[in-house]
Design a protein around this motif. Structure first.
Motif, mmCIF file in Angstrom:
data_model
loop_
_atom_site.group_PDB
_atom_site.id
_atom_site.type_symbol
_atom_site.label_atom_id
_atom_site.label_comp_id
_atom_site.label_asym_id
_atom_site.label_seq_id
_atom_site.Cartn_x
_atom_site.Cartn_y
_atom_site.Cartn_z
ATOM 1 N N LEU A 180 -6.792 3.341 1.700
ATOM 2 C CA LEU A 180 -6.869 4.465 2.619
ATOM 3 C C LEU A 180 -5.449 4.918 2.935
ATOM 4 O O LEU A 180 -4.537 4.092 3.071
ATOM 5 N N PHE A 181 -5.244 6.226 3.044
ATOM 6 C CA PHE A 181 -3.934 6.787 3.363
ATOM 7 C C PHE A 181 -3.998 7.474 4.719
ATOM 8 O O PHE A 181 -4.986 8.148 5.029
ATOM 9 N N PHE A 182 -2.916 7.335 5.510
ATOM 10 C CA PHE A 182 -2.857 7.916 6.846
ATOM 11 C C PHE A 182 -1.502 8.578 7.087
ATOM 12 O O PHE A 182 -0.502 8.159 6.526
ATOM 13 N N PRO A 183 -1.473 9.581 7.967
ATOM 14 C CA PRO A 183 -0.218 10.282 8.223
ATOM 15 C C PRO A 183 0.810 9.447 8.991
ATOM 16 O O PRO A 183 2.011 9.677 8.855
ATOM 17 N N GLN A 240 4.074 1.254 4.278
ATOM 18 C CA GLN A 240 4.490 2.578 3.811
ATOM 19 C C GLN A 240 5.155 2.397 2.455
ATOM 20 O O GLN A 240 6.063 1.571 2.296
ATOM 21 N N LEU A 241 4.667 3.124 1.466
ATOM 22 C CA LEU A 241 5.238 3.029 0.128
ATOM 23 C C LEU A 241 6.586 3.745 0.090
ATOM 24 O O LEU A 241 6.764 4.784 0.728
ATOM 25 N N ASP A 242 7.526 3.184 -0.645
ATOM 26 C CA ASP A 242 8.848 3.802 -0.782
ATOM 27 C C ASP A 242 8.727 5.229 -1.293
ATOM 28 O O ASP A 242 8.018 5.490 -2.264
ATOM 29 N N GLY A 243 9.399 6.148 -0.630
ATOM 30 C CA GLY A 243 9.424 7.534 -1.071
ATOM 31 C C GLY A 243 8.258 8.378 -0.603
ATOM 32 O O GLY A 243 8.156 9.545 -0.966
ATOM 33 N N TYR A 244 7.341 7.815 0.173
ATOM 34 C CA TYR A 244 6.177 8.557 0.656
ATOM 35 C C TYR A 244 6.161 8.551 2.182
ATOM 36 O O TYR A 244 6.577 7.580 2.813
ATOM 37 N N SER A 245 5.662 9.615 2.766
ATOM 38 C CA SER A 245 5.575 9.674 4.222
ATOM 39 C C SER A 245 4.293 9.036 4.743
ATOM 40 O O SER A 245 4.235 8.597 5.886
#
Length: 87
Positions: free
Chosen positions: A12-15, A38-43
């Protein structure tokens, strides 16, 4: 013959981290282990939930619907599941 078991990973992805953390108790109550990062390079923040279960439509479909609703409730997105065979 015993059915194969899979370790299922639902993503699941969240802001924000707070949105992902809001589901901590619900995910845990469903018997899942999880990791929030939090994955590197992603918000976006990722919640990866995992649990060992027998793969079947009866098991996977209701969980997919539940994760979709949970993600949407926190402004996130359910990206589906994947699995690895457990011997």
């Amino acid at each position: 013959m015993q059915p194969n078991r899979l370790t299922s990973f639902s993503i699941l992805f969240f802001p924000t981290q707070a949105h992902a953390e809001a589901l901590r108790d619900s995910i845990s109550a469903m018997g899942f282990n999880f990791d929030i990062h939090q994955l590197d390079g992603y918000s976006e923040w990722t919640l990866a939930a995992n649990k060992t279960l027998v793969p079947s439509e009866t098991n996977i479909l209701p969980l997919s619907h539940k994760f979709e609703a949970m993600a949407v409730s926190e402004g996130g997105e359910y990206d589906g599941w994947e699995a690895a065979l457990v011997k």
